[in-house]
Design an enzyme around this catalytic site. Sequence first.
Site, PDB file in Angstrom:
ATOM      1  N   ILE A  57       0.723  -1.085  -0.054  1.00  0.00           N
ATOM      2  CA  ILE A  57       0.109   0.016  -0.148  1.00  0.00           C
ATOM      3  C   ILE A  57       0.839   1.338  -0.070  1.00  0.00           C
ATOM      4  O   ILE A  57       2.160   1.149   0.589  1.00  0.00           O
ATOM      5  CB  ILE A  57      -0.884  -0.061   1.171  1.00  0.00           C
ATOM      6  CG1 ILE A  57      -2.001   1.156   1.163  1.00  0.00           C
ATOM      7  CG2 ILE A  57      -0.206  -0.075   2.570  1.00  0.00           C
ATOM      8  CD1 ILE A  57      -3.115   1.083   2.548  1.00  0.00           C
ATOM      9  N   CYS A  58       0.577   2.332  -0.616  1.00  0.00           N
ATOM     10  CA  CYS A  58       1.107   3.433  -0.791  1.00  0.00           C
ATOM     11  C   CYS A  58       2.522   3.562  -1.037  1.00  0.00           C
ATOM     12  O   CYS A  58       2.755   2.968  -2.321  1.00  0.00           O
ATOM     13  CB  CYS A  58       0.783   4.353   0.785  1.00  0.00           C
ATOM     14  SG  CYS A  58       1.403   5.934   0.989  1.00  0.00           S
ATOM     15  N   GLY A  59       3.395   4.022  -0.302  1.00  0.00           N
ATOM     16  CA  GLY A  59       4.773   4.047  -0.571  1.00  0.00           C
ATOM     17  C   GLY A  59       5.440   2.766  -0.905  1.00  0.00           C
ATOM     18  O   GLY A  59       6.398   2.591  -1.565  1.00  0.00           O
TER      19      GLY A  59
END
Length: 211
Positions: free
Chosen positions: A107-109
């Site tokens: 998720i995300c980064g």
Amino acid sequence: MFTIYVYVLDTLADWELGHVISELNSGRFFKKGAQHVSLKMVSYSREPIHTMGGLTIVPDCLINDIVVSKTSMLLLPGADTWNDPKHVAVIEKASEFLTLGAAVCAICGATAALANFGLLDQRPHTSNGPGFLEMVSPDYNGQSFYIDKPSVAENNLITASCTGALLWTKHIIEYLDVFQSDTLESWYKYFSTGEPQYFFALMQTLPSEKG
């Protein structure tokens, strides 16, 4: 029994893991007969890490302790420190998971970390919006596989944007098959809308204690 390896690193985005680790660890909504799930906090060293919210987490094990198998899952949360070379080892481990057919959930980064390693070039995925991966991962070549949704589940890869944690959790629980389908739908509707009727619907799906 599934072993869920949760990679922890400094500046970890607390909210992205909140739903998934609490539901998998507590098992409060698991269906009858669902296999036990073991969560292990894993990192590059035994030193405590400090999350974005100021929590301190002491890892249970090291990257080399990860057992890659079909009954293992690797969770990679967002953080501001993914560019540090010491995290390459866990991305290499993620590659092993994907090759074997074991699940990787980023998720995300963490999606940028996978993109830097070329792991999204041939797999459907999402991230923090169109153009994000190009901006942070110059070698990213997976544009034709990018899907602009909060979370995308495709076979053994589950990805999400920084605002897609709830749907990401739903996809992970669905993959593990530890909730009844009606429990999962009611759970998701309740936490995504806050409407009380979905809470009561959720409660009605749970196995009876007398059963």
